[in-house]
Scaffold this motif. Structure first.
Motif, PDB file in Angstrom:
ATOM      1  N   ARG A 166       0.343  -1.009  -0.160  1.00 43.33           N
ATOM      2  CA  ARG A 166      -0.400   0.164   0.255  1.00 43.33           C
ATOM      3  C   ARG A 166       1.223   1.091   0.101  1.00 43.33           C
ATOM      4  NH1 ARG A 166      -4.603   1.472   3.952  1.00 43.33           N
ATOM      5  NH2 ARG A 166      -4.913   2.428   2.584  1.00 43.33           N
ATOM      6  N   TYR A 169      -2.202  -4.208  -6.964  1.00 43.22           N
ATOM      7  CA  TYR A 169      -2.514  -2.871  -6.101  1.00 43.22           C
ATOM      8  C   TYR A 169      -4.002  -3.166  -5.378  1.00 43.22           C
ATOM      9  CZ  TYR A 169      -4.846   1.965  -6.063  1.00 43.22           C
ATOM     10  OH  TYR A 169      -5.260   2.825  -5.062  1.00 43.22           O
ATOM     11  N   ILE A 170      -4.679  -3.615  -5.764  1.00 46.07           N
ATOM     12  CA  ILE A 170      -6.404  -3.457  -4.652  1.00 46.07           C
ATOM     13  C   ILE A 170      -6.055  -4.407  -3.708  1.00 46.07           C
ATOM     14  CG2 ILE A 170      -7.733  -4.894  -6.544  1.00 46.07           C
ATOM     15  CD1 ILE A 170      -7.864  -1.597  -4.963  1.00 46.07           C
ATOM     16  N   PHE A 208      -5.057  -2.542  -0.824  1.00 45.12           N
ATOM     17  CA  PHE A 208      -6.555  -1.656  -0.305  1.00 45.12           C
ATOM     18  C   PHE A 208      -7.395  -2.327   0.126  1.00 45.12           C
ATOM     19  CE2 PHE A 208      -8.990   0.816  -2.067  1.00 45.12           C
ATOM     20  CZ  PHE A 208      -8.389   2.188  -1.235  1.00 45.12           C
ATOM     21  N   ARG A 266      -7.812  -4.147   4.383  1.00 47.73           N
ATOM     22  CA  ARG A 266      -7.489  -3.223   4.679  1.00 47.73           C
ATOM     23  C   ARG A 266      -8.470  -2.439   5.362  1.00 47.73           C
ATOM     24  NH1 ARG A 266      -3.799  -3.314   8.528  1.00 47.73           N
ATOM     25  NH2 ARG A 266      -2.420  -2.448   7.358  1.00 47.73           N
ATOM     26  N   ALA A 321     -13.050   1.180  -2.936  1.00 49.68           N
ATOM     27  CA  ALA A 321     -12.302   0.181  -4.247  1.00 49.68           C
ATOM     28  C   ALA A 321     -12.591   0.020  -5.303  1.00 49.68           C
ATOM     29  CB  ALA A 321     -11.960  -1.576  -3.470  1.00 49.68           C
ATOM     30  N   GLY A 378     -11.356   4.049  -6.221  1.00 50.40           N
ATOM     31  CA  GLY A 378     -10.089   3.508  -6.454  1.00 50.40           C
ATOM     32  C   GLY A 378      -9.711   3.167  -8.195  1.00 50.40           C
TER      33      GLY A 378
END
Length: 217
Positions: free
Chosen positions: A64, A99-100, A103, A106, A153, A156
């Motif tokens: 992250r 990447y996700i 994310f 969390r 998400a 994002g």
């Protein structure tokens, strides 16, 4: 906008939807269990495991901490190994998933921590197993919050797909870079921003609607 055709715009929109949908699906499949594990193994969790929690927590923090554009470039060899190319829509999906996942993990962790501890204690008092607690108590109680987390998400991911356009990742971002920025065409840039705003608004409204329905049940 004489520089781009309707067919190119439609193709870019479909590529963006493909990148977002596949990345979100695979990211959720990895991120939700990871978020659950973080909650279970942390101090005070029902399956406290300090070593596992620290390892997972550090992994999530490391990934992250990397800006997506850096991650995108850093894993190019891995991307080529997986999909055979480092450019295009398929290539962009690999870093998007990496990447996700942390994310989502969390966000899911934070959602699960909002669940009243008394509910968990009541489930344990009834003799529920860890799997039963997760399935019948933890996840259902946090469902509305998890839906909003996945909505966040998704938004994002839309932003990340736009950045993927810098390396020819396809989608709306590629249109903005190739036909807008590189050709100094402000009209194209404004148009792509408008499309992205519509995407975000629709997804946010849909996510809010689903979360409200989940909280009523």
């Amino acid at each position: 906008m004489a520089t781009i055709t309707t067919a190119q715009i439609i193709k870019a929109i479909l590529e963006t939807l493909q990148m977002v949908s596949i990345s979100l699906l695979l990211g959720a499949l990895g991120g939700i269990p990871l978020g659950v594990l973080l909650v279970l193994t942390k101090a005070g969790g029902i399956r406290k495991n300090t070593f596992m929690f620290r390892a997972l927590n550090n992994l999530v923090n490391i990934v992250r901490s990397l800006p997506f554009i850096i991650l995108l470039v850093a894993i190019v060899p891995f991307t080529k190994l997986i999909v055979g190319t480092s450019i295009g829509t398929k290539a962009a999906i690999v870093p998007l998933i990496i990447y996700i996942i942390p994310f989502i993990a969390r966000l899911v962790e934070n959602s699960l921590l909002e669940v009243n501890q008394g509910i968990i204690e009541a489930a344990q008092a009834m003799g529920a197993t860890t799997i039963q607690i997760i399935r019948y108590f933890l996840l259902p109680e946090a469902l509305g919050s998890i839906i909003l987390s996945l909505t966040t998400a998704t938004i994002g991911l839309i932003g990340a797909t736009a950045m993927a356009g810098t390396i020819g990742g396809g989608g709306i971002g590629d249109i903005a870079i190739s036909y807008g920025y590189q050709r100094f065409n402000t009209e194209v840039i404004v148009f792509t921003v408008f499309i992205l705003i519509i995407f975000v608004q629709c997804i946010q409204n849909f996510g809010n609607h689903l979360a409200q329905k989940a909280r009523r049940h």
